[in-house]
Design an enzyme around this catalytic site. Sequence first.
Site, PDB file in Angstrom:
ATOM      1  N   LYS A 137       0.856  -1.178   0.000  1.00 47.31           N
ATOM      2  CA  LYS A 137       0.000   0.000   0.000  1.00 47.31           C
ATOM      3  C   LYS A 137       0.898   1.235   0.000  1.00 47.31           C
ATOM      4  O   LYS A 137       1.689   1.442   0.916  1.00 47.31           O
ATOM      5  CB  LYS A 137      -0.885  -0.018   1.240  1.00 47.31           C
ATOM      6  CG  LYS A 137      -1.795   1.178   1.348  1.00 47.31           C
ATOM      7  CD  LYS A 137      -2.782   1.006   2.478  1.00 47.31           C
ATOM      8  CE  LYS A 137      -3.670   2.209   2.600  1.00 47.31           C
ATOM      9  NZ  LYS A 137      -4.599   2.071   3.718  1.00 47.31           N
ATOM     10  N   ARG A 171     -11.019   9.524   2.025  1.00 46.59           N
ATOM     11  CA  ARG A 171     -10.925  10.147   3.354  1.00 46.59           C
ATOM     12  C   ARG A 171     -12.105  11.070   3.580  1.00 46.59           C
ATOM     13  O   ARG A 171     -12.583  11.232   4.702  1.00 46.59           O
ATOM     14  CB  ARG A 171      -9.582  10.866   3.486  1.00 46.59           C
ATOM     15  CG  ARG A 171      -8.438   9.835   3.516  1.00 46.59           C
ATOM     16  CD  ARG A 171      -7.067  10.438   3.608  1.00 46.59           C
ATOM     17  NE  ARG A 171      -6.050   9.395   3.409  1.00 46.59           N
ATOM     18  CZ  ARG A 171      -4.796   9.632   3.090  1.00 46.59           C
ATOM     19  NH1 ARG A 171      -4.371  10.869   2.940  1.00 46.59           N
ATOM     20  NH2 ARG A 171      -3.949   8.635   2.934  1.00 46.59           N
ATOM     21  N   LYS A 176       1.142   9.950   5.340  1.00 48.69           N
ATOM     22  CA  LYS A 176       1.280   8.629   5.960  1.00 48.69           C
ATOM     23  C   LYS A 176       2.583   7.956   5.541  1.00 48.69           C
ATOM     24  O   LYS A 176       2.687   6.733   5.502  1.00 48.69           O
ATOM     25  CB  LYS A 176       0.060   7.770   5.596  1.00 48.69           C
ATOM     26  CG  LYS A 176      -1.272   8.343   6.106  1.00 48.69           C
ATOM     27  CD  LYS A 176      -2.442   7.371   5.933  1.00 48.69           C
ATOM     28  CE  LYS A 176      -3.714   7.905   6.575  1.00 48.69           C
ATOM     29  NZ  LYS A 176      -4.840   6.944   6.506  1.00 48.69           N
ATOM     30  N   GLU A 211       7.764  -6.783   1.081  1.00 51.88           N
ATOM     31  CA  GLU A 211       6.508  -6.697   1.845  1.00 51.88           C
ATOM     32  C   GLU A 211       5.670  -7.961   1.649  1.00 51.88           C
ATOM     33  O   GLU A 211       5.153  -8.540   2.600  1.00 51.88           O
ATOM     34  CB  GLU A 211       5.684  -5.480   1.390  1.00 51.88           C
ATOM     35  CG  GLU A 211       6.176  -4.135   1.901  1.00 51.88           C
ATOM     36  CD  GLU A 211       5.858  -3.902   3.382  1.00 51.88           C
ATOM     37  OE1 GLU A 211       5.250  -4.777   4.031  1.00 51.88           O
ATOM     38  OE2 GLU A 211       6.249  -2.835   3.888  1.00 51.88           O
ATOM     39  N   LYS A 250      -2.225  -1.482  -3.901  1.00 46.53           N
ATOM     40  CA  LYS A 250      -3.081  -0.303  -3.802  1.00 46.53           C
ATOM     41  C   LYS A 250      -2.241   0.964  -3.825  1.00 46.53           C
ATOM     42  O   LYS A 250      -1.249   1.023  -3.115  1.00 46.53           O
ATOM     43  CB  LYS A 250      -3.831  -0.418  -2.480  1.00 46.53           C
ATOM     44  CG  LYS A 250      -4.791   0.654  -2.189  1.00 46.53           C
ATOM     45  CD  LYS A 250      -5.416   0.357  -0.871  1.00 46.53           C
ATOM     46  CE  LYS A 250      -6.149   1.613  -0.447  1.00 46.53           C
ATOM     47  NZ  LYS A 250      -6.399   1.660   0.932  1.00 46.53           N
ATOM     48  N   SER A 268     -10.344   5.406  -4.611  1.00 46.28           N
ATOM     49  CA  SER A 268     -11.304   6.498  -4.763  1.00 46.28           C
ATOM     50  C   SER A 268     -10.854   7.580  -5.738  1.00 46.28           C
ATOM     51  O   SER A 268     -11.658   8.074  -6.532  1.00 46.28           O
ATOM     52  CB  SER A 268     -11.579   7.110  -3.392  1.00 46.28           C
ATOM     53  OG  SER A 268     -10.373   7.555  -2.800  1.00 46.28           O
ATOM     54  N   TYR A 298     -15.318   0.754  -7.026  1.00 43.02           N
ATOM     55  CA  TYR A 298     -16.589   1.439  -6.778  1.00 43.02           C
ATOM     56  C   TYR A 298     -17.545   1.292  -7.963  1.00 43.02           C
ATOM     57  O   TYR A 298     -18.687   1.721  -7.886  1.00 43.02           O
ATOM     58  CB  TYR A 298     -16.323   2.916  -6.443  1.00 43.02           C
ATOM     59  CG  TYR A 298     -15.444   3.050  -5.216  1.00 43.02           C
ATOM     60  CD1 TYR A 298     -15.986   2.890  -3.936  1.00 43.02           C
ATOM     61  CD2 TYR A 298     -14.074   3.264  -5.326  1.00 43.02           C
ATOM     62  CE1 TYR A 298     -15.179   2.958  -2.813  1.00 43.02           C
ATOM     63  CE2 TYR A 298     -13.254   3.340  -4.210  1.00 43.02           C
ATOM     64  CZ  TYR A 298     -13.811   3.188  -2.959  1.00 43.02           C
ATOM     65  OH  TYR A 298     -13.014   3.250  -1.846  1.00 43.02           O
TER      66      TYR A 298
HETATM   67  C1  PBG Z   1      -7.525   3.038   5.494  1.00 37.26           C
HETATM   68  C2  PBG Z   1      -7.843   2.919   4.067  1.00 37.26           C
HETATM   69  C3  PBG Z   1      -7.664   3.881   3.053  1.00 37.26           C
HETATM   70  C4  PBG Z   1      -8.218   3.337   1.898  1.00 37.26           C
HETATM   71  C5  PBG Z   1      -8.704   2.060   2.205  1.00 37.26           C
HETATM   72  N1  PBG Z   1      -8.440   1.814   3.563  1.00 37.26           N
HETATM   73  C6  PBG Z   1      -7.118   5.247   3.097  1.00 37.26           C
HETATM   74  C7  PBG Z   1      -5.793   5.542   3.631  1.00 37.26           C
HETATM   75  O1  PBG Z   1      -4.963   4.677   3.892  1.00 37.26           O
HETATM   76  O2  PBG Z   1      -5.547   6.734   3.846  1.00 37.26           O
HETATM   77  C8  PBG Z   1      -8.304   4.040   0.580  1.00 37.26           C
HETATM   78  C9  PBG Z   1      -9.319   3.525  -0.370  1.00 37.26           C
HETATM   79  C10 PBG Z   1      -9.650   4.448  -1.483  1.00 37.26           C
HETATM   80  O3  PBG Z   1      -9.033   5.513  -1.665  1.00 37.26           O
HETATM   81  O4  PBG Z   1     -10.595   4.118  -2.212  1.00 37.26           O
HETATM   82  N2  PBG Z   1      -6.328   2.578   5.946  1.00 37.26           N
END
Ligand code: PBG
Length: 329
Positions: A201, A211, A224, A240, A255, A281, A319
Amino acid sequence: MITGKFPSLRLRRNRKNDWSRRLVEENNLTSNDFILPIFLIEGKNKKQAIQTMPDVYRYTLDKIFYVIDGALKKGLPMVALFPYTEKNKKNALGTESLNEDNLICKAIQLIKKKYKNEIGIMCDVALDPYTSHGHDGLLKSKYVLNDETIEVLINQSLLQAQMGCDVLAPSDMMDGRIGKIRKSLDKNGFAMTQILSYAVKYASGFYGPFRDAVGSKGLLKSDKKNYQMDFRNKSEALREVSMDIKEGADMVMVKPGLPYLDIISLIKENFKIPVMAYQVSGEYSLISNGVKKGFVSKDIILESLIAFKRAGANAIISYYADRIDKIIK
Ligand code: PBG
């Protein structure tokens, strides 16, 4: 490997007719390839639009059967639940994550009671929907603590498993959490609860609209990057994944999706484990808004989803999953 040459060889011959193109197609999608994310909110009788994500909504629990019935009708194997947490339930430690009456726990129970094993339920394991600072773990002077966070994640995992969650998806990126969660699940009678590790990720700008959807947007004051991966890196993705496989992951996730197809393909070549891709998203929002404005044809939705398959993904969290029948037709 490539034999023959022009003019005896003409690759356009196989492309000439539609029936021929269908005959030689190398990749395709079915509804089995999709996981539908569902955003949940407190309250009654609400289907709330999310400004940055056209045609995506937050639902109250009394609408959940309508959403799951829809998913089943499309033939989707699994849904992923995400809670929008009210501000007054958030704190620095994210304790709402361990409340057995929280939105996620209530949703899992409702769905399991009605649908049994007809459809899989996946839940994130991470604290970001519940923390007042919007980070995925416990914060100490801007640093997310690793081992201390894992202790909370173990309890969050156990709670969700007890409620009936089928697939736990740690999305926090702490080191060593898969092994610790697996161990505690096994010890407590949940040896068959699956773990889908968000193994790769990246710290990404593509999560912005999410968010917003879960209500952590304004809260996050820093990035992050001290726990999610650096988008300049590739070999690190292999480290990982190998770590998580050793620790007991049943599946791994990459992701975001489309900008990281090279990573999906690399993992598929190196490991024999199911790989999921998350069309996040921001990707969804860019494509949907582009289509809405008429800047690009809606055909790019299918084109971008097929790309995940071509790269080697076993399934895609998208989505678009609730409209997948129309997209792949
Ligand atoms: C939380 C999480 C996130 C997403 C899925 N689980 C956001 C993040 O890590 O800030 C993002 C999913 C998306 O953007 O559709 N840990």
